[in-house]
Design an enzyme around this catalytic site. Structure first.
Site: not given
Ligand code: ZN
Length: 331
Positions: A202, A255
């Site tokens: 992330k 992400k």
């Protein structure tokens, strides 16, 4: 490969008709791979529009149920829940409250739509008065986000979601060791079969901008770069994924998605694990904004973007457009 080349090779032969193109199509987008993120807040009959994300709302549990049922009827198999509490504090109490918003929503969804997969985002930022994903220690040299003391709260949050009936838990905080902490706590409580979908790679991304409005989780000071990853780093992303798998992650996520197609490809190729891509808020909002101006074809651009994530290696696609995509794919 030693190909004779033109004129023996004519790649256009296989592009002559829709049927031929379908026959040799390498990558498909399937409704069964979509996950719809939803935002739950308190109250009844609440549908609060999120300005920067047209078509996305903060929903009270009754409205959330409608929205989830509508998507599920279109074939979307899973939702990912985020909670927006009325009150925040320094310990993120709302995140692991037995009757917290997400816990209530999970119970309601599992009772009314037992076939729908309910995934819960596990983090503390929406519940913290300062908006960070972990406990904060303030000192002379500024504030620090504490790692190890945060793990207990994350594990407690995940366990409370599993107790409410969540099918999968998805830690998004990026604290070191949180997958292990959550796995250990789930197992201790008997939830050995509850999978963990880890936000493994992330990045600290500007593409999360509109989400901050949606989840009301913008940090009150500083930023998240001491725990989320530097978008410049790919080798580090692979190490993060390796660690999460060692700690017990069942599904690994990258992400944001569109800005990280190379990471998606490397993660899928190197680990062969079920891999999720999170098409984040700005990916959605940019398409919406351009489409509203008549500059692009919303449907074509959305489908092509999600297809690119699939081609890069994503098995699972989390997108705010999941219900629209399901409808388009059925037409
Ligand atoms: Zn967070």
């Amino acid at each position: 490969m030693n190909l004779p080349g033109f004129p023996v090779q004519r790649p256009r032969r296989l592009r002559q008709s829709a049927a031929l193109r379908q026959l040799v199509c390498e990558t498909r987008l399937d409704i069964a791979q979509l996950v719809l993120p939803l935002f739950v807040r308190g109250g009844r009959k609440v549908r609060r529009p999120i300005g920067a994300m047209p078509g996305v709302f903060q929903l009270s549990p009754d409205e959330l149920l409608h929205e989830a049922a509508r998507a599920h009827a279109l074939g979307v198999p899973a939702v990912l829940l985020f909670g927006i509490p009325d009150r925040k504090d320094a310990k993120a109490s709302g995140a692991y409250a037995v009757n917290g918003l997400v816990q209530q929503a999970v119970r309601l969804l599992k009772r009314e739509l037992p076939e729908l997969l309910v995934i819960t985002d596990v983090c503390l930022c929406e519940y913290m008065e300062h908006g960070h994903c972990g406990l904060v220690q303030r000192g002379k040299s500024g504030a620090r986000i504490l790692n190890d003391p945060t793990l207990k709260l994350l594990a407690r949050t995940a366990a409370s979601h599993a107790e409410a009936g969540a099918d999968l838990v998805a830690p998004s905080d990026m604290m070191d060791g949180r997958v292990r902490a959550i796995r250990t706590e789930l197992d201790r409580l008997g939830f050995t079969e509850t999978p963990i979908m880890a936000y493994a790679a992330k990045f600290a991304s500007a593409f999360y901008g509109p989400f901050r409005e949606a989840a009301e989780s913008a940090p009150k000071f500083g930023d998240r770069r001491s725990y989320q990853m530097d978008p410049a780093n790919a080798a580090e992303a692979l190490r993060e994924v390796a660690l999460d798998i060692q700690e017990g992650a069942d599904i690994v996520m990258v992400k944001p998605a569109l800005a990280c197609l190379d990471i998606l490809h490397r993660v899928k190729t190197q680990f062969g694990y079920p891999t999720a891509a999170y098409a984040v808020s700005a990916e959605y909002s940019m398409v919406k904004a351009a489409a509203m101006n008549g500059w692009i074809d919303e449907r074509a651009v959305t489908l092509e973007s999600l297809l690119a994530m699939r081609r890069a290696g994503a098995d699972i696609i989390i997108t705010y457009a999941a219900a629209d995509v399901a409808r388009w794919l059925k037409e």
